[in-house]
Design a protein around this motif. Structure first.
Motif, PDB file in Angstrom:
ATOM      1  N   GLY A  91     -94.375  11.996 -35.119  1.00  0.00           N
ATOM      2  CA  GLY A  91     -94.775  11.351 -33.874  1.00  0.00           C
ATOM      3  C   GLY A  91     -94.461  12.211 -32.660  1.00  0.00           C
ATOM      4  N   SER A  92     -94.112  11.534 -31.543  1.00  0.00           N
ATOM      5  CA  SER A  92     -93.801  12.282 -30.320  1.00  0.00           C
ATOM      6  C   SER A  92     -92.569  13.156 -30.516  1.00  0.00           C
ATOM      7  CB  SER A  92     -93.584  11.318 -29.155  1.00  0.00           C
ATOM      8  OG  SER A  92     -92.513  10.429 -29.420  1.00  0.00           O
ATOM      9  N   PHE A  93     -91.656  12.751 -31.393  1.00  0.00           N
ATOM     10  CA  PHE A  93     -90.490  13.567 -31.742  1.00  0.00           C
ATOM     11  C   PHE A  93     -90.957  14.864 -32.402  1.00  0.00           C
ATOM     12  CE2 PHE A  93     -86.585  13.706 -34.780  1.00  0.00           C
ATOM     13  CZ  PHE A  93     -85.983  14.688 -34.002  1.00  0.00           C
ATOM     14  N   GLY A  94     -91.934  14.749 -33.296  1.00  0.00           N
ATOM     15  CA  GLY A  94     -92.464  15.932 -33.962  1.00  0.00           C
ATOM     16  C   GLY A  94     -93.215  16.844 -33.018  1.00  0.00           C
ATOM     17  N   ARG A  95     -93.887  16.257 -32.029  1.00  0.00           N
ATOM     18  CA  ARG A  95     -94.650  17.060 -31.068  1.00  0.00           C
ATOM     19  C   ARG A  95     -93.766  17.571 -29.932  1.00  0.00           C
ATOM     20  NH1 ARG A  95     -97.829  12.488 -31.818  1.00  0.00           N
ATOM     21  NH2 ARG A  95     -97.167  11.663 -29.784  1.00  0.00           N
ATOM     22  N   GLU A  96     -92.474  17.227 -29.977  1.00  0.00           N
ATOM     23  CA  GLU A  96     -91.516  17.564 -28.909  1.00  0.00           C
ATOM     24  C   GLU A  96     -91.972  16.974 -27.583  1.00  0.00           C
ATOM     25  OE1 GLU A  96     -91.599  21.843 -29.428  1.00  0.00           O
ATOM     26  OE2 GLU A  96     -89.658  21.765 -30.448  1.00  0.00           O
ATOM     27  N   GLN A  97     -92.432  15.714 -27.656  1.00  0.00           N
ATOM     28  CA  GLN A  97     -92.923  15.022 -26.466  1.00  0.00           C
ATOM     29  C   GLN A  97     -92.282  13.645 -26.322  1.00  0.00           C
ATOM     30  OE1 GLN A  97     -97.162  14.888 -27.089  1.00  0.00           O
ATOM     31  NE2 GLN A  97     -97.441  17.091 -26.760  1.00  0.00           N
ATOM     32  N   CYS A  98     -91.161  13.411 -27.003  1.00  0.00           N
ATOM     33  CA  CYS A  98     -90.573  12.070 -26.957  1.00  0.00           C
ATOM     34  C   CYS A  98     -89.738  11.899 -25.693  1.00  0.00           C
ATOM     35  CB  CYS A  98     -89.735  11.780 -28.203  1.00  0.00           C
ATOM     36  SG  CYS A  98     -88.385  12.913 -28.508  1.00  0.00           S
ATOM     37  N   SER A  99     -89.999  10.806 -24.979  1.00  0.00           N
ATOM     38  CA  SER A  99     -89.227  10.460 -23.796  1.00  0.00           C
ATOM     39  C   SER A  99     -87.904   9.843 -24.236  1.00  0.00           C
ATOM     40  CB  SER A  99     -90.026   9.494 -22.925  1.00  0.00           C
ATOM     41  OG  SER A  99     -91.174  10.146 -22.413  1.00  0.00           O
ATOM     42  N   PRO A 100     -86.957   9.649 -23.304  1.00  0.00           N
ATOM     43  CA  PRO A 100     -85.592   9.254 -23.690  1.00  0.00           C
ATOM     44  C   PRO A 100     -85.484   8.052 -24.624  1.00  0.00           C
ATOM     45  CG  PRO A 100     -85.618   9.903 -21.404  1.00  0.00           C
ATOM     46  CD  PRO A 100     -87.037   9.950 -21.858  1.00  0.00           C
ATOM     47  N   TYR A 101     -86.331   7.049 -24.439  1.00  0.00           N
ATOM     48  CA  TYR A 101     -86.216   5.859 -25.277  1.00  0.00           C
ATOM     49  C   TYR A 101     -87.425   5.681 -26.194  1.00  0.00           C
ATOM     50  CZ  TYR A 101     -82.243   4.721 -22.316  1.00  0.00           C
ATOM     51  OH  TYR A 101     -81.034   4.757 -21.659  1.00  0.00           O
ATOM     52  N   SER A 102     -88.151   6.761 -26.422  1.00  0.00           N
ATOM     53  CA  SER A 102     -89.267   6.710 -27.368  1.00  0.00           C
ATOM     54  C   SER A 102     -88.744   6.461 -28.775  1.00  0.00           C
ATOM     55  CB  SER A 102     -90.045   8.029 -27.348  1.00  0.00           C
ATOM     56  OG  SER A 102     -90.666   8.244 -26.113  1.00  0.00           O
ATOM     57  N   ASP A 103     -89.627   5.956 -29.618  1.00  0.00           N
ATOM     58  CA  ASP A 103     -89.271   5.802 -31.029  1.00  0.00           C
ATOM     59  C   ASP A 103     -88.955   7.172 -31.616  1.00  0.00           C
ATOM     60  OD1 ASP A 103     -89.812   3.096 -30.825  1.00  0.00           O
ATOM     61  OD2 ASP A 103     -91.883   3.323 -31.509  1.00  0.00           O
ATOM     62  N   ILE A 104     -87.930   7.228 -32.437  1.00  0.00           N
ATOM     63  CA  ILE A 104     -87.568   8.473 -33.130  1.00  0.00           C
ATOM     64  C   ILE A 104     -88.060   8.347 -34.557  1.00  0.00           C
ATOM     65  CG2 ILE A 104     -85.674   9.980 -33.841  1.00  0.00           C
ATOM     66  CD1 ILE A 104     -84.055   8.771 -31.497  1.00  0.00           C
ATOM     67  N   ASP A 105     -89.201   8.962 -34.818  1.00  0.00           N
ATOM     68  CA  ASP A 105     -89.817   8.865 -36.144  1.00  0.00           C
ATOM     69  C   ASP A 105     -89.382  10.049 -37.001  1.00  0.00           C
ATOM     70  OD1 ASP A 105     -91.223   6.508 -35.550  1.00  0.00           O
ATOM     71  OD2 ASP A 105     -92.782   7.648 -34.536  1.00  0.00           O
ATOM     72  N   LEU A 106     -88.883   9.731 -38.175  1.00  0.00           N
ATOM     73  CA  LEU A 106     -88.266  10.738 -39.050  1.00  0.00           C
ATOM     74  C   LEU A 106     -88.828  10.612 -40.453  1.00  0.00           C
ATOM     75  CD1 LEU A 106     -85.868  12.831 -39.249  1.00  0.00           C
ATOM     76  CD2 LEU A 106     -84.444  10.886 -39.930  1.00  0.00           C
ATOM     77  N   MET A 107     -89.139  11.732 -41.055  1.00  0.00           N
ATOM     78  CA  MET A 107     -89.511  11.735 -42.475  1.00  0.00           C
ATOM     79  C   MET A 107     -88.494  12.600 -43.226  1.00  0.00           C
ATOM     80  SD  MET A 107     -93.077  12.732 -44.440  1.00  0.00           S
ATOM     81  CE  MET A 107     -93.099  14.478 -44.000  1.00  0.00           C
TER      82      MET A 107
END
Length: 826
Positions: A91-107
């Motif tokens: 997700g945005s974590f993978g794209r290095e686009q996650c904002s401070p309280y975005s979901d942290i999606d992990l595989m």
């Protein structure tokens, strides 16, 4: 992470501390990091801030993993590549686009190898993260399951396509990369079709508004994500930037990237301000977010207006560029039934595209390729002159809004319509409009192009030149906004006049257009706040218009303007008021002399006497109806309605009521005994009273008509119970006494021979109407009509009060009671 964190963690490991103590240390470190976000935000570019945040999340997860391994292996922890476990950001974590309280999606991917008990390791890592306060969304797969899992659902495949390795076995990362590369080619066309359906459905649900969804809405981050997913699937890129030059123009990418940076920065600031995940830029956060981002107030505009303009412009850019390049990547041939342009057209004169648009069959939509061609086209003096020559042709079409909308999407509308330059992407903070000025104006034009019913008949009855002029006025009616809110109509009228003269319109057309824009808010204001059944009010309004044609154009413009404010903004009640005001004003202009209440009533009585259902009544019933004192009763209702109310009054013993749910919730109560109206209104307050009439009929009967703005969603039995309980005059409602200032009350004792007029402009307060009615009931003074209008937490109420009950003698005492600074139950 802080420098001393690793030392503290190591000490806890050596002391064999329990997981609770370790989780507390991680939680403290996380709290310290989040407390530093404001400072980190101000010291980094949008992209740097997001990358730094992603790296910090990676550090936390890697630290959890190392701690678990130390707990299991002690000082003999094997190298990470030796363990068949790999962590991937999605997700945005993978794209290095996650904002401070975005979901942290992990595989987490593992390999089921002999001698490795990996499941307990993975479980402990996840539990530690949750205990430390991280909201992880996770997927755990054995490497052999990846293809099957991706085939189950497109959202899973999407997540896997953007997976980014950051911790664990690099050997396993290579194997996962090979597996994901195979998944990329599996059922590719089916995946693209599904993503495009999702793209169009999402955008339909979330258009650009004054509270934009910067993630899921039109032009939001999800549009950019969709472009990346399709590009990754088709071309195997790890970033949209990888195809710049080959498939995306450098200048297009630069503009697109700047717009993305704007949304990234706003989203991160919004998260920090809200202290939670927040992707919709709500009014309550706009000012603080604007100031936090460095926007400042000026004499003419607040900081939040500058912020929202920047956001709205960014959304339009992302919307246009994403749609264009998706079409470029996916299409095999030009679509039919739309106006297209070559994909790579450039440096062509905009005049040629205008001609192509005007030559298209009516109601033909404009493709994104045409919009992008408009954006890239040259706008020369010659093409501007050509545009002015074709202005009549554009606005003579019943689909004029399509071309105007395409020009706005291409960001050239203000080039061809200079008076609109200041209102493009201009936010409206009046608590009323839901769209920026340019989009509201275009929607007003679209509503005009799409008229039906009575309004369409009136529009079609205008001459061709007047229809053309009204379309132009509909587009430009708010051209004066952006300065003083109270004078925008006058400013817009001046701007229209100057521009219209350059188009070669006749002087009488220019003057009429100026008049319509100058008065475009007047009709709605009169309908909302004045007694439109007063001859004086009607003649004062009609005299400002001067002609039936101009009045008809103003009526249509008002209907279209209000309809375009927001969904359901033109309520059935408002529609009815505007219609009545229009037809009474037409009559006034045609007759050109004052008609007294008595004369108007006599005319309605003559209509009634000629009505076949009335002539069928016996003499006593006829006399009962004609004995009703209220002229307003005869003016407001049609003969059939007058007979219906009269029949119900005769059939009523104590109290009766009827309910209409269409077109709006209307409650009619007829009572022959004292009726506790104040209490009933208090119980029905949540349905938002919009207007009320009270009429004395005959044989002691009173008719109470209450029209509400909100739909009634309760049972008829509840209404029956409330009406019955309203016969108890001892019932009271407990509420805080409204706060009313003396200067907010205005009384006109000479409104008409029968009625005095009281207006109240004050803060909207729960129980206000119930308080008023209760006070007048206790005084024995009859309110004939009440009209309630509330905008932006201010209420503008108008009451017609019968003079015959001694109101004039006690009006000062009533003002005193209304403005008492006391609190308590009523």
């Amino acid at each position: 992470m802080r420098a001393d964190f690793a030392k503290k963690l190591e000490r806890l490991i050596e002391e064999k501390a329990d997981d609770f103590s370790v989780s507390r240390l991680f939680k403290e470190e996380r709290a310290e990091y989040y407390a530093s976000l404001r400072e980190r935000f101000s010291g980094a570019t949008p992209h740097q801030f997001l990358i730094q945040h992603a790296r910090m999340i990676e550090e936390f997860i890697a630290a959890f993993y190392r701690y678990v391994l130390r707990g299991m292996f002690g000082n003999y922890v094997p190298s990470l590549s030796a363990l068949p476990i790999a962590f991937f950001a999605l997700g945005s974590f993978g794209r290095e686009q996650c904002s401070p309280y975005s979901d942290i999606d992990l595989m987490i991917v593992y390999k089921d190898a002999k001698g490795y008990n990996v499941q307990p390791i993975i479980e402990r890592v996840l539990y530690l993260a949750w205990d430390a306060g991280f909201q992880l969304g996770h997927r755990v797969h054995e490497i052999g399951e990846l293809k099957e899992a991706a085939a189950q659902e497109n959202t899973i495949k999407t997540a896997m396509l953007e997976g980014r390795f950051f911790c664990g076995s690099r050997i396993l990362d290579v194997e996962v990369g090979n597996a994901l590369n195979g998944i990329r080619f599996d059922r590719r066309d089916e995946f693209i079709d599904a993503k495009m359906r999702e793209y169009h459905e999402r955008r339909t649900k979330k258009p650009i508004t004054m509270e934009p969804d910067i993630k899921e809405g039109v032009g939001g981050l999800r549009d950019a994500n969709t472009l990346f997913w399709i590009a990754r699937l088709l071309f195997g890129v790890s970033s949209t930037k990888d195809i710049v030059g080959a498939l995306i123009r450098e200048e297009d990418y630069r503009v697109f990237h700047q717009a993305l940076e704007t949304l990234f920065r706003v989203r991160s600031a919004l998260h920090i301000i809200a202290g939670r995940k927040a992707d919709t830029l709500l009014f309550q956060y706009q000012r603080e977010t604007a100031l936090f981002m460095g926007f400042a107030d000026t004499k003419r505009r607040k900081a939040e207006r500058f912020l929202l303009k920047r956001v709205l412009q960014a959304l339009k850019i992302i919307d246009r560029h994403s749609a264009y390049y998706l079409a470029k990547f996916i299409r095999r041939q030009a679509p039919s039934g739309v106006v297209c342009a070559p994909l790579e057209s450039e440096n062509e004169d905009i005049g040629g595209f205008l001609r192509k648009a005007l030559d298209a069959p009516p109601n033909t939509p404009f493709d994104i390729t045409f919009i992008m061609a408009l954006k890239r086209a040259n706008v020369s003096k010659r093409s501007k002159a050509y545009f002015k020559e074709t202005i009549r042709e554009i606005f003579q079409r019943s689909d004029s809004h399509l071309l105007i909308s395409a020009l706005d999407s291409a960001e050239v509308l203000d080039v061809l319509f200079p008076p609109l330059k200041g209102v493009i992407s201009l936010a409206q903070f009046d608590g009323y409009h839901k769209r920026p000025v340019d989009e509201h104006s275009i929607l007003t034009l679209k509503t005009l192009d799409s008229l039906f019913g009575e309004a369409k008949k009136l529009f079609d009855g205008l001459g061709a030149e007047d229809r053309m002029l009204l379309r132009l006025v509909a587009l430009m009616h708010d051209a004066g906004k952006g300065g003083s809110h109270n004078r925008h109509s006058e400013t817009g009228a001046r701007r229209f006049g100057s521009f219209a003269r350059t188009l070669g319109l006749r002087n009488d057309q220019v003057e009429r257009g100026v008049l319509l824009i100058k008065l475009h808010t007047l009709m709605a204001h009169v309908a909302r706040t004045e007694d439109i059944y007063s001859d004086r009010v009607v003649y004062a309004f009609a005299s400002a218009i001067a002609s039936v044609t101009a009045l008809t154009m103003l009526y249509i413009l008002t209907v279209c303007d209000i309809s375009s404010v927001a969904e359901n903004a033109l309520t059935p009640l408002m529609s009815s008021l505007l219609r009545d005001l229009y037809f009474r004003s037409v009559e006034a202009l045609e007759k050109r002399e004052q008609i007294s209440e008595a004369t108007a009533r006599a005319r309605k009585e003559r209509q009634l006497l000629a009505y076949d259902r009335f002539t069928a009544l016996d003499t006593h019933e006829k006399r009962q109806i004609l004995s009703i004192d209220s002229a307003l009763f005869f003016l407001k209702f049609k003969p059939a309605e007058i007979l219906e109310f009269s029949a119900k009054a005769r059939a009523t013993d104590r109290v009766s009521f009827s309910v209409s749910l269409e077109p709006s919730f209307t409650l009619d109560v007829i009572s022959k005994v004292p009726f506790n109206l104040g209490w009933l209104l208090g119980r029905l307050a949540r349905f938002d009273l919009g207007a009320m009439d009270i009429f004395r009929l005959f044989d002691g009967a009173k008719l109470f008509r209450m029209q509400f703005r909100r739909r009634f969603d309760e049972s008829a039995a509840l209404l029956s119970d409330l009406v019955e309980k309203s016969l108890d005059m001892n019932r009271t409602m407990e509420y805080k006494r409204p706060t009313i200032k003396k200067k907010e009350i205005e009384i006109d004792c000479d409104h008409s021979p029968t009625y005095a007029r009281m207006s109240l402009q004050t803060a909207d307060q729960q129980g206000l109407m119930a308080f008023f009615i209760d006070l007048f009931d206790r005084r024995g003074i009859d309110i004939a009509t009440a009209k309630i209008d509330t905008i932006r937490h201010r209420t503008n109420n108008m009451f017609l009060i019968e003079k015959s009950n001694g109101f004039l003698a006690v009006k000062e005492e009533i003002i005193g009671e209304l403005t008492k600074v006391t609190r308590g139950g009523v």
